[in-house]
Design a protein around this motif. Structure first.
Motif, PDB file in Angstrom:
ATOM      1  N   UNK A 376      11.812  -6.360  -5.611  1.00  0.00           N
ATOM      2  CA  UNK A 376      10.980  -6.836  -4.497  1.00  0.00           C
ATOM      3  C   UNK A 376       9.804  -7.654  -5.028  1.00  0.00           C
ATOM      4  N   UNK A 377       9.489  -8.728  -4.329  1.00  0.00           N
ATOM      5  CA  UNK A 377       8.279  -9.504  -4.668  1.00  0.00           C
ATOM      6  C   UNK A 377       7.089  -8.874  -3.950  1.00  0.00           C
ATOM      7  N   UNK A 378       6.139  -8.368  -4.718  1.00  0.00           N
ATOM      8  CA  UNK A 378       4.951  -7.749  -4.125  1.00  0.00           C
ATOM      9  C   UNK A 378       3.783  -8.713  -4.303  1.00  0.00           C
ATOM     10  N   UNK A 379       3.141  -9.037  -3.192  1.00  0.00           N
ATOM     11  CA  UNK A 379       2.059 -10.013  -3.245  1.00  0.00           C
ATOM     12  C   UNK A 379       0.749  -9.297  -3.599  1.00  0.00           C
ATOM     13  N   UNK A 380       0.202  -9.618  -4.752  1.00  0.00           N
ATOM     14  CA  UNK A 380      -0.990  -8.899  -5.257  1.00  0.00           C
ATOM     15  C   UNK A 380      -2.263  -9.610  -4.792  1.00  0.00           C
ATOM     16  N   UNK A 381      -3.228  -8.822  -4.287  1.00  0.00           N
ATOM     17  CA  UNK A 381      -4.479  -9.432  -3.799  1.00  0.00           C
ATOM     18  C   UNK A 381      -5.558  -9.421  -4.884  1.00  0.00           C
ATOM     19  N   UNK A 382      -6.469 -10.412  -4.766  1.00  0.00           N
ATOM     20  CA  UNK A 382      -7.605 -10.464  -5.702  1.00  0.00           C
ATOM     21  C   UNK A 382      -8.644  -9.468  -5.249  1.00  0.00           C
ATOM     22  N   UNK A 383      -9.202  -8.757  -6.195  1.00  0.00           N
ATOM     23  CA  UNK A 383     -10.165  -7.697  -5.878  1.00  0.00           C
ATOM     24  C   UNK A 383     -11.398  -8.249  -5.134  1.00  0.00           C
TER      25      UNK A 383
END
Ligand code: HEM
Length: 510
Positions: A376-383
């Motif tokens: 799965x492609x998990x979209x990572x957010x910027x802190x």
């Protein structure tokens, strides 16, 4: 090899490298550090990471990759990523091999999506207005019984040395009565007959010592070890009690069907579970599913609400101005000091904010477990900004842990996250499960949310209408320092907040 394949499974996401996995059973039991190389995150690592700052990266995702034992995992700490993982897409699901399911069986809380649908379909109709109004009625009955039995009224004040024991007793009695018809009074705890271990004691041991039960081989029970004896007695007693109750309910339903009577009630939690076994068909429960669902309702239905009440009473003791605002609200809603009714339950809006803020600071469930159903492609957010940083490819079967503590203390979502600020909750946001993670999110969000809110509201309105809550600050200590010392520093996932003493004094206007 284990380590390298672990790194690949989490797409080389930076994070913690350790000997034992973050959720491994062995890691729950052994010490945190056995020399420099053998770092073990242990069961409390989410809280410890929160306290120490932990692994600080630029994004809201880190990985935990063990080289000796346990599974690699990605840990996420933003609302945006939570929505992706817990939402309605079919990319993530509950664990296929859940250690809880191995111990307690397959039930509505542990099953994967397809078999889960049947369980939720059986249980959903029981969570109705009729149930919530019963929860209110029983909470009123139990509250009055508690005040009288504890003789608080006569003394005009009371010291409660461990408030968590009191709230756990209250909430267990309510779920036992409203969901299962096991009626009790404040003075007699629900007896399991036989071993002398009460139901509440059995549940406590079963939950706290679950890793011991999961790891100890059968032969170990022949050893003269106190801990194993206690665990064995608790498990055997609890499940024998549940089986006996199921048998009784089955008989009751059968005899009522013969006579056309309906005392067992249609659409109550317990009756729905047992009927699903008797009636068979497409939505039938087998014997194990009956016991496992009974167990999970009893457990999930009391411990979580007890922890919330425990936390909020301590916070009201510390933040007298917030307690006073709630008291004013109660006086406004209950003109002339009348008793509250079920129809009032939504009117205590400031109190609801306080409950939500308590659950943010001390979430009773600190982590939600999922695994990737495929790559799965998990979209990572910027802190810092919440914007998308990059995608990681999470390999099929890899664990993704929604870090509820991390989300609730993420300053982007909750500025000044360590402060108790009920006013941060604007009204509209209270009812949405996308704004915090306390009750989960998406299709597997908590089925008992309203149950617990009705119960907690009733308990708190009755208490705060008549009593002022205080805590003992050490000389020169600020509320924030007390909170850190007595609450935050002591919290553990299995036991929740440590023992918290409070004092009650009767309000003069009563
Ligand atoms: C303050 C009180 C409560 C809190 C904080 C709480 C928290 C949660 C959370 C976070 C989940 C989602 C778990 C996940 O996504 O993996 C959940 C699910 C669940 N809760 Fe609660 N809960 C509370 C009260 C209750 C009560 C009173 C009941 C029953 C009477 C209950 C029964 C359940 C069940 C059966 C599930 C599984 C739902 C499913 O997967 O379909 N909970 N709870």
């Amino acid at each position: 090899y284990k380590f390298w394949s672990g790194l690949k499974a989490v797409d080389y996401t930076p994070g913690i490298r350790c000997a034992f996995g973050a959720r491994s059973l062995l890691g729950f039991l052994i010490p945190k550090r056995l020399g420099a190389l053998f770092y073990n995150p242990g069961p409390n690592f989410l809280w410890e990471m929160k306290r120490s700052g932990g692994f600080e990266g630029d994004t809201d995702a880190i990985s935990v990759v063990p080289w000796l034992h346990g599974d690699p995992a990605i840990l996420i700490s933003s609302l945006e990523m939570m929505q992706q993982v817990l939402g309605y897409s079919d990319e993530f699901d509950k664990f296929k091999n859940d250690s809880g399911a191995a111990l307690f069986g397959l039930n509505v809380a542990t099953l994967q999506r397809e078999p889960w649908k049947k369980h939720r379909r059986v249980l959903n109709p029981a969570f109705s207005k009729k149930l919530y109004s019963l929860v209110w009625k029983e909470s009123m009955r139990m509250f009055r019984d508690m005040v009288e039995t504890e003789a608080w009224d006569k003394a005009g004040s009371a010291t409660i040395p461990v408030v968590g024991d009191l709230t756990a007793k209250f909430t267990l009695n309510i779920v036992a009565s409203c969901a299962f018809d096991f009626r009790s009074t404040w003075s007699d705890s629900i007896s399991t007959a036989g071993t002398g271990m009460s139901l509440s004691k059995c549940l406590k041991v079963v939950i706290e010592d679950a890793p011991v039960r999961a790891l100890a081989p059968k032969w170990a029970y022949f050893l003269p070890l106190k801990v194993l004896k206690r665990v064995d007695t608790a498990f055997t007693t609890l499940f024998a009690f549940l089986r006996a109750q199921v048998a009784l309910r089955r008989e009751k339903i059968a005899s009522e069907e013969m006579t056309g009577d309906d005392k067992a009630g249609k659409n109550t939690i317990f009756s729905n579970i047992v009927r699903a076994n008797i009636e068979g068909g497409k939505f039938a429960f087998d014997e194990d599913e009956v016991i496992s669902n009974t167990f999970v309702m009893l457990f999930a239905g009391h411990e979580t609400t007890a922890r919330t009440l425990n936390g909020i009473l301590a916070l009201f003791g510390l933040y007298q101005d917030e307690q006073e605002k709630v008291y004013e609200e109660i006086k406004r809603v209950l003109s002339n000091g009348r008793d509250p009714e079920f129809e009032d339950s939504e009117s205590f809006t400031y109190l609801r904010k306080c409950i939500q803020e308590t659950m943010r600071l001390y979430p009773p469930v600190s982590v939600l477990l999922r695994e990737a159903v495929r790559d799965v492609h998990l979209s990572v957010t910027k802190r810092a900004t919440g914007e998308k940083s990059h995608d990681v490819v999470v390999k099929e079967g890899t664990h993704v842990l929604v870090n509820v503590v991390g989300i609730h203390y993420n300053p982007r979502h909750f500025p000044d996250p360590d402060s108790f600020k009920p006013s941060r909750w604007v009204d509209e946001s209270l009812s949405s499960d996308a704004v915090f993670a306390g009750f989960g999110h998406g299709p597997r969000a908590c089925i008992g949310r309203k149950f617990s809110l009705v119960e907690a509201t009733c308990f708190l309105v009755m208490l705060l209408r008549d009593w002022r809550v205080d805590v003992d600050l050490a000389p020169g200590e600020t509320p924030q320092e007390w909170q850190q010392r007595m609450m935050t520093d002591r919290i553990t996932p299995a036991r929740g907040l440590g023992p918290i003493p409070i004092r009650l004094s009767r309000r003069e206007s009563r």
